[in-house]
Design an enzyme around this catalytic site. Structure first.
Site, PDB file in Angstrom:
ATOM      1  N   HIS A  69      38.112  36.798  45.968  1.00  0.00           N
ATOM      2  CA  HIS A  69      38.523  35.204  45.390  1.00  0.00           C
ATOM      3  C   HIS A  69      39.115  35.559  43.846  1.00  0.00           C
ATOM      4  CE1 HIS A  69      34.516  36.110  43.594  1.00  0.00           C
ATOM      5  NE2 HIS A  69      35.052  35.138  42.641  1.00  0.00           N
ATOM      6  N   THR A  71      38.273  32.960  41.036  1.00  0.00           N
ATOM      7  CA  THR A  71      37.594  31.928  40.370  1.00  0.00           C
ATOM      8  C   THR A  71      38.568  31.105  39.722  1.00  0.00           C
ATOM      9  OG1 THR A  71      35.832  33.429  40.230  1.00  0.00           O
ATOM     10  CG2 THR A  71      35.615  31.242  38.944  1.00  0.00           C
ATOM     11  N   HIS A 153      42.624  35.868  38.068  1.00  0.00           N
ATOM     12  CA  HIS A 153      42.319  37.362  38.585  1.00  0.00           C
ATOM     13  C   HIS A 153      41.447  37.476  40.050  1.00  0.00           C
ATOM     14  CE1 HIS A 153      38.411  36.538  36.753  1.00  0.00           C
ATOM     15  NE2 HIS A 153      38.081  37.450  37.591  1.00  0.00           N
ATOM     16  N   THR A 155      38.575  40.124  41.175  1.00  0.00           N
ATOM     17  CA  THR A 155      37.905  41.247  40.975  1.00  0.00           C
ATOM     18  C   THR A 155      37.877  42.158  42.169  1.00  0.00           C
ATOM     19  OG1 THR A 155      36.457  40.120  39.371  1.00  0.00           O
ATOM     20  CG2 THR A 155      35.442  41.894  40.443  1.00  0.00           C
TER      21      THR A 155
HETATM   22  O1  ACK Z   1      34.988  37.811  39.562  1.00  0.00           O
HETATM   23  P1  ACK Z   1      34.639  36.586  38.998  1.00  0.00           P
HETATM   24  O2  ACK Z   1      36.051  35.748  38.711  1.00  0.00           O
HETATM   25  O3  ACK Z   1      33.838  36.659  37.975  1.00  0.00           O
HETATM   26  O4  ACK Z   1      33.981  35.689  40.326  1.00  0.00           O
HETATM   27  C1  ACK Z   1      32.384  35.657  39.882  1.00  0.00           C
HETATM   28  C2  ACK Z   1      32.012  34.163  40.126  1.00  0.00           C
HETATM   29  O5  ACK Z   1      32.187  33.556  39.117  1.00  0.00           O
HETATM   30  C3  ACK Z   1      30.673  34.431  40.759  1.00  0.00           C
HETATM   31  O6  ACK Z   1      29.576  35.013  39.846  1.00  0.00           O
HETATM   32  C4  ACK Z   1      32.623  34.539  38.187  1.00  0.00           C
HETATM   33  N1  ACK Z   1      31.939  34.237  36.556  1.00  0.00           N
HETATM   34  C5  ACK Z   1      30.518  34.270  36.630  1.00  0.00           C
HETATM   35  N2  ACK Z   1      30.170  33.908  35.443  1.00  0.00           N
HETATM   36  C6  ACK Z   1      31.154  33.237  34.826  1.00  0.00           C
HETATM   37  C7  ACK Z   1      31.748  32.595  33.709  1.00  0.00           C
HETATM   38  N3  ACK Z   1      30.640  32.312  32.689  1.00  0.00           N
HETATM   39  N4  ACK Z   1      32.943  32.007  33.514  1.00  0.00           N
HETATM   40  C8  ACK Z   1      33.699  32.226  34.352  1.00  0.00           C
HETATM   41  N5  ACK Z   1      33.593  32.906  35.445  1.00  0.00           N
HETATM   42  C9  ACK Z   1      32.410  33.387  35.870  1.00  0.00           C
HETATM   43  C10 ACK Z   1      32.359  35.996  38.457  1.00  0.00           C
END
Ligand code: ACK
Length: 222
Positions: A69, A71, A153, A155
């Site tokens: 995904h 985010t 991005h 991950t």
């Molecule tokens: O890989 P990602 O974008 O990084 O997807 C996961 C998703 O949310 C569930 O954990 C992202 N994530 C976690 N903490 C944060 C944060 N503080 N700010 C932005 N994205 C976050 C994580």
């Protein structure tokens, strides 16, 4: 307790449809498989791993976690700043459940993460939180000066003990170097695109043909 106060998700984002998830995972695996065999990668291995290893198997080094995904807003079930404001945005309400074509324009690898850069269109930027880059300044100071959407991005994997939000920070670091005029050391023209090295174990593969990935804008409660 009013429903809206209990119903915020862990995060909102674009979730890649199943077929394209497989394709992106394969592309990523192929890239990792090739990267760790390159002489240039071996030459810079000490930047990548602190241990005195002669080789690293990148496919083993990174752990994949969950559905692919991109985010948009991390809400932490409402605890994150601006979570409710984001959920209430007209664009978020209107576009929830819609399918978009995301453009994956580059792959990057660092000692912490492997990910894909998402180049957002104008339409897609309407779903991007205004302060997503600013929220990263404590980790990547130059993030404040990067355009909206720079942090977008997917991950693809994290090294042991690394949190997935690191992937966005790693991408921002590379983009900040580019913005300062550092083009990276062009290492190799690969079948997938051109590979550049940015120091400290940071590699960026700019895809010759961006991968177009269908993705549903939705949320995860987890
Ligand atoms: O890989 P990602 O974008 O990084 O997807 C996961 C998703 O949310 C569930 O954990 C992202 N994530 C976690 N903490 C944060 C944060 N503080 N700010 C932005 N994205 C976050 C994580």
């Amino acid at each position: 307790v009013p429903l809206e106060e209990t119903s915020l998700p862990l995060f909102f984002g674009w979730f890649l449809l199943p077929g394209i998830q497989d394709k992106v995972r394969c592309t990523s695996m192929d890239f990792l498989k090739t990267l760790d065999t390159l002489e240039a990668f071996k030459k810079h291995l000490p930047d990548f791993t602190v241990e005195a290893e002669k080789e690293v198997d990148l496919e083993q080094y990174f752990q994949a976690n969950g559905a692919l995904h991109c985010t948009t807003k991390f809400c932490d079930y409402g605890k994150a700043e601006g979570a409710k404001e984001y959920a209430d945005k007209p664009a978020v309400e209107e576009l929830y459940g819609s399918v978009f074509e995301l453009s994956l324009s580059a792959l990057f690898v660092t000692p912490r993460t492997v990910g894909a850069r998402v180049s957002l269109s104008e339409d897609q930027l309407t779903l991007w939180p205004a302060d997503a880059e600013k929220e990263a300044v404590s980790v990547v100071p130059a993030a404040a000066t990067l355009p909206a959407g720079s942090r977008a991005h997917v991950t693809l994997g994290c090294a042991e003990g690394v949190e997935p939000q690191q992937t966005g920070f790693d991408l921002l670091e590379i983009l900040a170097l580019q913005q300062e005029g550092q083009e990276g050391e062009l290492v190799e023209e690969m079948e997938l695109g051109s590979l550049a090295y940015y120091g400290k174990g940071r590699w960026l593969l700019s895809l010759r043909e961006p991968v177009s990935a269908q993705a549903c804008f939705s949320s995860l409660y987890g």
